[in-house]
Motif scaffolding. Structure first.
Motif: not given
Length: 798
Positions: A594-618
């Protein structure tokens, strides 16, 4: 059981055998800790290290008229002295409530408030220099009760407060509560009090600062929120964030007690900048007690309506919260005291009115199960009282009010998977509830309680659109993986969780993976260890990064074998063809391809929460979570009616963690939660003595009672798995949720044993004896029948 996510190639995770998930794992740092070679913050020793100490106020409330540091500065071996004037910028972990200074500027607000700090050649010299600092105070009225502090004529405590001594007030109502209570067949009304408690982590707070030759300020700290400390250091010191590096060494416990910046971190940083030498401050155990940030004392009044079939009609809660001198996480605490109560039961209508007050006591903050342990104690006792009045099994009453999976709470929180009914079934069966409860003699009893908790908060402490978590994984052609994460492992095993996920996806053994965490120069930003967020949020980020690398490796191997990539799997340190398992190569060979094919083998993962799981009130976002865990406890107690001593003999705890990625660690979290809550129920009290000028009654581990091994009940952990689509492999939290039910379960068991209600913690012998005496009087007067047909002995009149 809920739905698993689909993998990127369409395969169903439920249909696959797992290389690491569900196996027994030793924590990745366990051997270093067991051998005593883990280097905690206090183990850091740098050339030229100076030792710092903080001078603290002996008064609970006073203006600072003058500070004279001349004698201290003139002492041999003293290198620098700082006061509040060196830290004019206020801070606060919650950006809306910056109401603290690193050292007090104009006034002190509790006994132990810091007023000056010294850096000297050794600790003895630093202590002597602190003693030489002369402070002139003008004493002010002190308030140790939140209701007294909220009186109209009370003197304002916190200098930055905007509404007198009212720290925060939240009142939210969902549906016609009063009407629901009026129409109920029965209404249970009662008052509850939860005494404050502290964290008692083995390791005291400690911080070390050093200025590198490049001018970068490095701070090592026993913190559980490296990112927030980094932000506040930049703010208070007036330095660019990129000129500051924060590192969290191995931590000796935190439980929420290290989830915000403290005075010592700012002081070591400033003193290091002033002296050009590294500086260390280690709290004494007494200072740990006065820095506090522990569980809030709460006075709670609850009214709960029920129909004759046991279903709830409405709940009304009024809560007064003792916040101490500063806000800490208090804005969130005030919301959590109501928002997190609305599951696992259906509340058709609900109102909570919570007020947090400033008092002249050490600031309260987040402790394991932040903000929701106290109200859970109240509502679960309410349910038990209703069951008795209705003549119903308390477990059955809870079943009838179960919210269920894919439900929406009355305050509009969206719940995904829900294993609460199974939790009830498991503890009911394991404890022998149906057969044993009716047969237990007077003095012995069983109690039930349930709860829910968040798997991270949908919205981070400061609003932004960036990911809440990120993980970077790099593979080495020698067959190793390095996982970089900003998350804070505070003993809960988050580094092990990351290693397990990387191992599962990449086929590596755990010993082949090195996790580097909580270093702001090396790792992606993560928001820290709080609100049980790491497994779900950081785990998802790690899963994304690991799968990105796996796909590259499988594709490279498949190309050389001239087969589709979906036929290649990585497991047992090998890459193999699933349709022809004899065709296999080592992962080292696969990584080289894989390193021969792609170079340095590194990857990044991110996570952010879903925004539709709460009420619209203050305030509707506060308490919203991607996923919720569920728990049920049965506690078995023995009560000595002559001494008032309560012995908890057994606790059965069933916890729905979604998917146990590492069952042994999940069990450890469940047992730790039960232990901590049991201690709060029976022993713990963080008391500031109003009669003795606001000092702590026992700021040491000799005086602050916590259970020993011999005091601790047998804990029977029952893992329940209802995978949630939001979590990695379906996983939810297991670090805080398992604590919530134990305190009310013990209270309810005491009632089952001897017929008295314990509405205030701790359930100490004097309180139990007072309750028994009150019942004895009622029985003697014929007002109530004997409990379990066993009348309490009535003393003979001489």
């Amino acid at each position: 059981m809920g739905d698993f996510k689909k993998k990127s190639d369409g395969r169903d995770e439920a249909a696959e055998s797992h290389w690491q998930l569900g196996k027994a794992h030793r924590k990745v740092d366990a051997v270093d800790r067991m051998r005593g070679i883990a280097r905690y913050t206090d183990d850091i020793k740098l050339p030229g290290l100076l030792h710092g100490k903080i001078k603290r106020s002996p008064h609970p409330h006073a203006r600072i008229v003058a500070i004279d540091v001349g004698k201290a500065e003139a002492m041999e071996g003293v290198h620098a002295v700082v006061t509040g004037r060196d830290f004019p910028v206020p801070y606060g972990v919650i950006p809306w409530t910056p109401d603290e200074n690193a050292l007090c500027v104009d006034k002190v607000c509790f006994v132990g408030d810091g007023v000056a700090a010294v850096a000297a050649i050794d600790e003895d010299t630093a202590i002597a220099a602190c003693d030489a600092i002369e402070v002139e105070y003008e004493l002010l009225p002190a308030y140790f009760d939140p209701e007294a502090a909220l009186a109209p004529d009370a003197v304002q405590i916190n200098p930055y407060a905007k509404k007198g001594n009212l720290s925060k007030h939240v009142k939210l109502e969902f549906g016609p509560v009063d009407q629901a209570l009026e129409e109920a067949d029965i209404v249970i009304k009662d008052d509850y009090f939860f005494e404050g408690t502290t964290h008692t982590a083995i390791e005291p707070h400690c911080a070390v600062a050093n200025v590198e030759t490049s001018g970068v300020l490095t701070v090592w700290s026993a913190t559980q929120v490296s990112h927030y400390l980094h932000r506040e250091l930049a703010k208070v010191l007036g330095m660019p964030a990129h000129r500051i590096r924060v590192i969290q060494p191995p931590l000796g416990g935190a439980f929420g007690g290290k989830s915000e910046p403290f005075d010592l971190e700012f002081c070591v940083a400033k003193l290091a900048l002033m002296t050009g030498r590294p500086v260390k401050i280690l709290y004494t155990r007494e200072e740990v007690f006065y820095s506090h940030r522990g569980r809030h004392p709460m006075k709670m009044h609850y009214k709960t309506g029920f129909r004759r079939d046991g279903t709830i009609t409405g709940v009304a809660a009024e809560t007064i919260i003792d916040g101490g001198a500063y806000s800490s996480f208090g804005l969130v605490t005030t919301y959590y005291s109501g928002q997190l109560l609305t599951a696992p039961y259906v509340f058709p209508t609900y109102r909570f009115d919570s007020r947090r007050a400033y008092t002249n006591k050490p600031a309260c903050g987040p402790k394991r199960g932040h903000g929701s342990v106290q109200p859970r104690f109240a509502i679960e006792c309410q349910l038990d009282k209703a069951a008795v009045q209705l003549g119903m099994d308390p477990i059955e009453l809870r079943r009838r009010n179960n919210l269920g999976a894919d439900g929406v709470t009355v305050n509009e929180m969206k719940v995904g998977s829900n294993g609460f009914l199974e939790c009830l079934e498991r503890v009911e069966a394991a404890s022998g509830w149906q057969d044993r409860r009716a047969e237990l003699p007077y003095g012995r009893g069983l109690g039930i309680a349930g709860s829910t908790y968040i798997s991270g908060t949908n919205y981070c402490v400061y609003p932004n659109e960036m990911p809440q978590a990120a993980v970077q994984i790099t593979l080495d052609r020698s067959g190793r993986a390095r996982v970089f994460s900003g998350a804070n492992d505070i003993g809960q095993g988050s580094n092990t969780m990351l290693a397990v996920i990387a191992s599962e996806e990449l086929g590596l053994d755990l010993s082949d993976i090195r996790v580097l965490s909580a270093d702001s120069d090396l790792c992606p930003i993560d928001l820290g260890a709080y609100s049980s967020r790491i497994t779900l949020m950081v785990g998802n980020a790690c899963l994304e990064a690991a799968r990105g690398l796996r796909d590259k490796i499988c594709a490279s191997v498949a190309r050389r074998w001239s087969i589709p990539a979906k036929r290649v799997t990585l497991t047992g340190r090998k890459a193999l063809d699933m349709e022809d398992p004899e065709r296999q190569i080592s992962l080292t060979e696969a990584f080289v391809m894989a390193e021969s094919d792609h170079g340095l083998l590194t990857a990044v993962g991110n996570y952010d929460t879903p925004k539709d799981r709460h009420g619209s009130y203050r305030g509707g976002t506060i308490g919203a979570s991607p996923a919720y865990s569920f728990t049920a406890h049965v506690a078995e107690v023995e009560v000595d009616a002559e001494t008032g001593i309560v012995t908890v003999t057994n606790v059965w705890v069933a916890h729905d963690c979604g998917k146990a990625l590492s069952p042994r660690i999940v069990e450890g979290q469940m047992e730790g939660s039960v232990y901590m809550g049991f201690a709060e129920a029976i022993m713990e009290q963080h008391i500031v003595d109003a009669e003795h000028n606001g000092v702590h009654t026992g700021p040491s581990l000799l005086d602050y009672r916590i259970p020993t091994f011999q005091d601790t009940p047998d804990i029977h952990s029952l893992i329940v798995e209802h995978p949630d689509a939001q979590g990695p492999y379906g996983a939810k939290e297991a670090g805080e949720g398992p604590l919530h039910p134990i305190i009310p379960a013990i209270s309810n068991a005491i009632y089952d044993a001897v017929g008295v209600r314990m509405n205030a913690t701790p359930f100490s012998p004097p309180r139990v004896l007072d309750a028994l005496e009150s019942r004895r009087t009622l029985e003697a007067d014929g007002a109530i029948a004997p409990h379990k047909d066993h009348p309490l002995a009535v003393p003979e009149v001489a």
